[in-house]
Write an enzyme that holds these catalytic residues in place. Structure first.
Site, PDB file in Angstrom:
ATOM      1  N   HIS A 179      -1.088 -34.237  24.696  1.00 56.74           N
ATOM      2  CA  HIS A 179      -0.569 -35.237  23.977  1.00 56.74           C
ATOM      3  C   HIS A 179      -0.209 -36.563  24.614  1.00 56.74           C
ATOM      4  CE1 HIS A 179      -0.205 -32.216  20.274  1.00 56.74           C
ATOM      5  NE2 HIS A 179      -1.072 -32.778  20.223  1.00 56.74           N
ATOM      6  N   CYS A 282       8.284 -33.114  21.118  1.00 57.47           N
ATOM      7  CA  CYS A 282       7.561 -32.215  20.324  1.00 57.47           C
ATOM      8  C   CYS A 282       8.275 -31.720  18.856  1.00 57.47           C
ATOM      9  CB  CYS A 282       6.923 -31.013  20.991  1.00 57.47           C
ATOM     10  SG  CYS A 282       5.689 -31.459  22.085  1.00 57.47           S
TER      11      CYS A 282
END
Length: 292
Positions: A179, A282
């Site tokens: 990511h 996250c």
């Protein structure tokens, strides 16, 4: 709390703390029962109680810094809901929902969109595969968008149409950094005149292909470039309010770089949640716009 005390910036730059509103999810069902990234090893035992304790410290730190934190209820069978950053991307009261790549996480998308709608956001259901703020980062008026492992290139077009903003596509090449928020940290939202001098992003050059590295060098010539060693301990998966930067305690080089630029690093261990491939950022989705 001593970790929140400011230090005199080495550069003489006075960093300005800005209020944030975040969405988090208690890791009550945290475990690693499948593998969708190199960090996840189902054979390795996880400690849910320890994950909860580490998560609680992050939650408490945000509150101690004066930020607001909303909570979405965890759902049994969806252990990765703790990684709320992947649940959507929100600007000015509009929530662009997530459409997860892997079947194990697909049910999270509707759960987050229901929460956004119930809490005053205008929800846009995605047509393209994207994993929210995991791959979309707002820097000034520009959206930095990641692709290579999770979000598709078509989602970059779609997010640009939803928000009417410039989108800069960046390609990730190392599966450990699947990511964008594992390879770039937004330290300050300012972009434009004076933006580069404020070192508003930090990034890990080797996580990107050559084209993306060239784009980052050109757009952010004074950004902090983090070492491979600090990137490998998820040092860039961090949260900043423009003054305080919450980072992994193992990212010691990054800590020194932040202090040199006038930021106040706060070291916080989320090692148990890293077993699922997630860190500080996250677990943190920024809510921009809708009234509480």
């Amino acid at each position: 709390m001593s970790t929140h005390e400011s230090v005199a910036p080495a550069t003489g730059t006075e960093r300005i703390q800005q209020h944030r509103r975040y969405l988090m999810c208690r890791p009550e069902h945290f475990t690693v029962s499948y593998s969708i990234n190199p960090w996840m090893e189902p054979s390795r035992p996880t400690d849910t109680a320890r994950a909860l304790q580490q998560w609680q410290t992050l939650y408490d730190t945000y509150l101690a810094l004066g930020h607001d934190v909303d909570l979405i209820d965890p759902i049994d069978g969806l252990p990765d809901m703790v990684y709320t950053a992947n649940g959507g991307f929100l600007i000015d009261g509009v929530a662009y929902g997530a459409k997860f790549r892997f079947a194990e996480r697909v049910p999270e998308g509707p759960a987050f969109m229901e929460w956004f709608a119930a809490n005053g956001f205008d929800v846009v259901e995605p047509a393209e595969v994207n994993e929210g703020e995991g791959d979309f980062l707002l820097v000034g008026q520009t959206i930095l968008a990641g692709t290579g492992f999770r979000s598709t290139g078509d989602s970059h077009r779609e997010v640009g149409e939803v928000f009417g903003r410039e989108v800069v596509s960046l390609t990730l090449t190392d599966p450990r950094f699947y990511h964008l928020d594992t390879a770039i940290a937004v330290l300050d939202p300012v972009e434009g005149p004076g933006g580069a001098e404020r070192a508003n992003i930090a990034y890990l050059p080797n996580a990107f292909d050559e084209r993306s590295q060239a784009i980052l060098r050109e757009r952010y010539p004074d950004a902090i470039q983090v070492s491979d060693a600090d990137g490998a301990v998820f040092g860039l998966n961090s949260a900043s309010d423009g003054r305080n930067a919450i980072i992994s305690p193992r990212a010691t080089g990054f800590e020194a770089q932040l202090r040199e630029r006038g930021y106040t690093p706060i070291m916080l261990d989320l090692s148990e949640l890293l077993l699922g491939g997630g860190g500080i950022k996250c677990c943190t989705l920024e809510l921009r716009g809708a009234v509480r």
